[in-house]
Design an enzyme around this catalytic site. Structure first.
Site, PDB file in Angstrom:
ATOM      1  N   TYR A   1      -5.885   6.744   4.740  1.00 13.47           N
ATOM      2  CA  TYR A   1      -6.033   5.750   3.679  1.00 13.47           C
ATOM      3  C   TYR A   1      -5.239   4.485   3.992  1.00 13.47           C
ATOM      4  O   TYR A   1      -5.765   3.371   3.901  1.00 13.47           O
ATOM      5  CB  TYR A   1      -5.592   6.295   2.314  1.00 13.47           C
ATOM      6  CG  TYR A   1      -5.487   5.167   1.319  1.00 13.47           C
ATOM      7  CD1 TYR A   1      -6.635   4.604   0.766  1.00 13.47           C
ATOM      8  CD2 TYR A   1      -4.257   4.578   1.017  1.00 13.47           C
ATOM      9  CE1 TYR A   1      -6.563   3.515  -0.085  1.00 13.47           C
ATOM     10  CE2 TYR A   1      -4.174   3.483   0.177  1.00 13.47           C
ATOM     11  CZ  TYR A   1      -5.334   2.956  -0.373  1.00 13.47           C
ATOM     12  OH  TYR A   1      -5.266   1.856  -1.178  1.00 13.47           O
TER      13      TYR A   1
ATOM     14  N   ASP B   1      -9.059   6.297  -1.739  1.00 16.61           N
ATOM     15  CA  ASP B   1      -7.981   6.845  -2.565  1.00 16.61           C
ATOM     16  C   ASP B   1      -8.596   7.435  -3.827  1.00 16.61           C
ATOM     17  O   ASP B   1      -9.826   7.579  -3.938  1.00 16.61           O
ATOM     18  CB  ASP B   1      -6.946   5.758  -2.885  1.00 16.61           C
ATOM     19  CG  ASP B   1      -7.503   4.655  -3.785  1.00 16.61           C
ATOM     20  OD1 ASP B   1      -8.715   4.643  -4.073  1.00 16.61           O
ATOM     21  OD2 ASP B   1      -6.695   3.796  -4.211  1.00 16.61           O
TER      22      ASP B   1
ATOM     23  N   GLU C   1       0.818  -1.213   0.000  1.00 16.22           N
ATOM     24  CA  GLU C   1       0.000   0.000   0.000  1.00 16.22           C
ATOM     25  C   GLU C   1       0.851   1.262   0.000  1.00 16.22           C
ATOM     26  O   GLU C   1       0.510   2.252  -0.639  1.00 16.22           O
ATOM     27  CB  GLU C   1      -0.948   0.002   1.207  1.00 16.22           C
ATOM     28  CG  GLU C   1      -2.098  -0.988   1.078  1.00 16.22           C
ATOM     29  CD  GLU C   1      -3.009  -0.704  -0.107  1.00 16.22           C
ATOM     30  OE1 GLU C   1      -3.088   0.463  -0.539  1.00 16.22           O
ATOM     31  OE2 GLU C   1      -3.632  -1.645  -0.618  1.00 16.22           O
TER      32      GLU C   1
END
Length: 373
Positions: free
Chosen positions: A123, A141, A40
């Site tokens: 996020y 996102d 990520e």
């Protein structure tokens, strides 16, 4: 009632589509929260195809949180070389050290604790908690905002914090109980493969029938986003300084803080800072670079740097600055006859393997044969 039906339809059809169409990505082969966390962070502002080889190499070099925590920073930056946004790598390693010290190397499984770590924003926290632990947490996102803006025809500026907060609440409502991991990956996947920024593939979209944006003909105008300020142009002269025997290149280490902190680079200087006109002739640039470097390297090296020839131009864009580099190849006396002081260092081809360099300089050194293509 109609809105609830639209939400239920979206979640059901999206999950069914994802389970058939999802890509086989290396980080999807594991539920290891550390691996998902690494992926990520790497995927922030970086394409999936670019990240794949970096992810595989990174988790091979640093297979656990503890391994990353204990690694020399220069080795971590070298493994990140070419991905850009190097603060991501530094923050990831700092956070890994926190996890190693505070949690015995085990990634915390609550959003509150995980969010306390260095560099972990809403996020990243939502993505790791949902994907790795199946927590019902939103992870908004750019892909998610685009999908939600179009499906629900949301005409609010997605650059505003209030819009993001509203979309986090909306995504939370859409996540079916017990399906957070697949759902959050599914909505990201839809944005990446089908509901793309330009020319969305509406005819292959699993939720097209109830997409309000498409039905109103606004699929290509949504989402609404305030344009960011363009990066400031900077004009720089860059020195590719080669030793007389042709075996080494002069590198400079950047300061420990700020842009590209602690990375190595080819020496370069801004035209404006030196009072040089941006339209300076090539020959004059070479002479000016030689003089500037002689002063930089000190009296023992003064006069050792000699201009040779222009190599060409290069460009690199950061979020707020756009570098325009005019590159000149120069020659210099060997390290023995012109000893160097930090932050300068002679580096041979083998040494390039351990010195982390920004991608713009990697490209230049590859073109000149100092790094394998």
């Amino acid at each position: 009632m109609q809105e609830q039906e639209a939400k239920a339809y979206f979640s059901k059809e999206l999950l069914a589509w994802y389970r058939v169409q999802k890509r086989d990505l290396p980080w999807r082969r594991s539920r290891d929260p550390y691996h998902i966390w690494v992926s990520e962070v790497m995927l922030q502002q970086t394409r999936v195809e670019t990240v794949k080889p970096y992810f595989k190499r990174f988790v091979t070099l640093f297979p656990t949180v503890d391994a990353l925590a204990k690694a020399p920073e220069e080795k971590v930056l070298k493994a990140w070389e070419g991905l850009g946004y190097y603060s991501r790598a530094r923050n990831l390693q700092s956070a890994a050290r926190e996890v190693s010290e505070r949690y015995g190397g085990t990634v915390p499984d609550t959003k509150e604790r995980f969010s306390e770590l260095k560099g972990v924003g809403p996020y990243t926290a939502g993505a790791v908690m949902s994907i790795a632990f199946n927590r019902r947490e939103p992870a908004v996102d750019g892909n998610v905002m685009r999908v939600l803006s179009r499906y629900f025809c949301i005409e609010e500026d997605v650059a505003k914090g209030g819009t993001r907060a509203m979309m986090e609440r909306l995504q939370y409502e859409l996540i079916p109980e017990g399906e957070a991991s697949d759902f959050n990956q599914a909505i990201m996947e839809l944005g990446a493969l089908v509901c793309t920024p330009k020319s969305p593939h509406c005819l292959t979209c699993p939720v097209m029938e109830r997409c309000a944006g498409r039905l109103e003909g606004k699929e290509e105008s949504l989402p609404i986003k305030t344009k960011a300020k363009p990066p400031r142009p900077e004009y720089r002269a860059c020195a590719l300084v080669v030793s007389e025997d042709g075996g080494s290149v002069l590198l400079r280490k950047r300061p420990a803080t700020g842009l590209l902190a602690d990375m190595w680079e080819l020496p370069h200087v801004e035209f404006a800072a030196m009072g040089w006109p941006a339209a300076m002739a090539d020959a004059a640039v070479g002479d000016a670079l030689a003089g500037w470097l002689g002063a930089e390297l000190g009296p023992e090296a003064s006069g050792a740097v000699r201009p040779a020839e222009p190599v060409g131009v290069a460009e690199h864009t950061f979020s707020h600055i756009h570098w325009n580099l005019r590159v000149h190849r120069l020659t210099a006396a060997t390290a023995e006859s012109a000893p160097l002081q930090e932050p300068y260092r002679w580096v041979d081809r083998a040494g390039m393997e351990v010195h982390p360099l920004p991608n713009v300089f990697v490209r230049l050194l590859k073109a000149e044969g100092f790094i394998p293509a």
